[in-house]
Scaffold this active site. Structure first.
Site, PDB file in Angstrom:
ATOM      1  N   HIS A  93      -7.255  -6.199   0.964  1.00 51.33           N
ATOM      2  CA  HIS A  93      -6.076  -5.363   1.221  1.00 51.33           C
ATOM      3  C   HIS A  93      -5.308  -5.810   2.457  1.00 51.33           C
ATOM      4  O   HIS A  93      -4.322  -5.184   2.829  1.00 51.33           O
ATOM      5  CB  HIS A  93      -6.552  -3.910   1.412  1.00 51.33           C
ATOM      6  CG  HIS A  93      -5.499  -2.867   1.239  1.00 51.33           C
ATOM      7  ND1 HIS A  93      -4.936  -2.559   0.025  1.00 51.33           N
ATOM      8  CD2 HIS A  93      -4.911  -2.025   2.140  1.00 51.33           C
ATOM      9  CE1 HIS A  93      -4.063  -1.584   0.164  1.00 51.33           C
ATOM     10  NE2 HIS A  93      -4.019  -1.243   1.445  1.00 51.33           N
ATOM     11  N   SER A 110       0.837  -1.199   0.000  1.00 49.18           N
ATOM     12  CA  SER A 110       0.000   0.000   0.000  1.00 49.18           C
ATOM     13  C   SER A 110       0.873   1.250   0.000  1.00 49.18           C
ATOM     14  O   SER A 110       1.617   1.485  -0.945  1.00 49.18           O
ATOM     15  CB  SER A 110      -0.967  -0.056   1.187  1.00 49.18           C
ATOM     16  OG  SER A 110      -1.992   0.887   1.061  1.00 49.18           O
ATOM     17  N   ASP A 162     -10.098  -5.863  -3.147  1.00 45.89           N
ATOM     18  CA  ASP A 162      -9.525  -4.780  -2.345  1.00 45.89           C
ATOM     19  C   ASP A 162     -10.453  -3.567  -2.422  1.00 45.89           C
ATOM     20  O   ASP A 162     -10.689  -3.036  -3.508  1.00 45.89           O
ATOM     21  CB  ASP A 162      -8.146  -4.426  -2.894  1.00 45.89           C
ATOM     22  CG  ASP A 162      -7.360  -3.486  -2.000  1.00 45.89           C
ATOM     23  OD1 ASP A 162      -7.984  -2.577  -1.405  1.00 45.89           O
ATOM     24  OD2 ASP A 162      -6.131  -3.638  -1.928  1.00 45.89           O
TER      25      ASP A 162
END
Length: 280
Positions: free
Chosen positions: A258, A149, A225
């Protein structure tokens, strides 16, 4: 350097350490896994892992499931914190989780009050590697970098900004165009000032458009995600790499989100991918 803890794992040692950083003007904590190949008496390659928003070194250390693969491949795994921390370190004025402490975005801030402490690019590229080289059996000519991320953003941009420093680069669910998405625009505006040329130096897609290059990339994203379309925008990286001739392997995984359930599922793939490129 202070040893916080050292624990035997997969024949190696998982350690957590603290030191006073000159880059951030705070104490910083990081973790290092040294695999059992240390007994062979020769320096080992290093894989850096940069964590995402809200995380510390502990998230991947406790949930990343990298040690078995690192022990198999003989790779030292280093996990720094994501930002400076402490009572004197400024934080998000809105009290939110996507900026400030836990969200350094792996750049050197130029704006007050952030510039005194938020110098994570210098910390990751210059300061911490010297400490790793001094205290661990690390071959600093064989470094790879990955992240998740915000940390995927950090891995990609630091590699593009420092040609030749990292032999291999990969990412999990990276923020590839921070100048175009809410998380990134908030951070870049606070740390670097209003929209301008400095933003492009910390934006993977913009760096590639402006001529920065790496040989190849491995990127994994989960199709479930919740941040995929609004914050991550992997299709922009795909287009930029295609135009630039960068060998990108972009893997989309149905049903994955995620979280560290996603990261840990594919972590061994990344470790082995890096090991092939860090061999010799």
């Amino acid at each position: 350097m202070e040893t916080v803890s050292e624990t035997r794992s997969h024949g190696g040692v998982q350690g957590v350490y603290r030191h006073a950083s000159t880059s951030t003007n705070t104490d910083m904590v990081y973790s290092v896994f040294v695999p059992p190949q240390v007994a062979l008496g020769r320096p080992l390659p290093v894989l850096w892992y940069l964590s995402g928003l809200t995380c510390t070194h502990a998230n991947v250390t406790e949930k990343g499931e990298f040690r078995a693969a690192c022990a198999e491949q003989g790779i030292i795994f280093v996990a720094p914190d994501t930002s400076p921390r402490g009572p004197d370190v400024p934080d998000d004025p809105e009290g939110l989780w996507d900026f400030g402490q836990g969200a350094g975005f792996y750049l050197d801030a130029t704006e007050e009050p952030w510039s005194r402490h938020f110098n994570m690019a210098t910390y990751i590229v210059d300061e911490l590697p010297l400490l790793i080289a001094e205290h661990f059996p690390a071959d600093m000519m064989r470094q790879g970098i990955t992240g998740h991320s915000m940390g995927g953003h950090g891995a990609l941009t630091l590699a593009l900004r420092n040609p030749g420093l990292f032999r291999s680069v990969s990412a999990f669910a990276p923020i590839v165009a921070p100048g175009l998405v809410p998380w990134g625009r908030k951070a870049l505006r606070h740390y670097l000032g209003e929209l301008g040329p400095a933003w492009r130096q910390h934006d993977t897609v913009a760096l590639i458009e402006d001529g920065a290059r790496v040989g190849e990339l491995l990127v994994d994203v989960g199709e479930a995600d919740p941040f995929l379309e609004k914050e991550l925008r992997p299709e922009l990286l795909e287009s930029a790499c295609d135009l630039a001739g960068i060998d990108l392997t972009l893997r989309r995984h149905a049903g994955y989100d995620h979280s560290y359930y996603f990261i840990s599922t594919f972590m061994a793939d990344h470790v082995r991918w890096h090991a092939q490129r860090l061999a010799g």
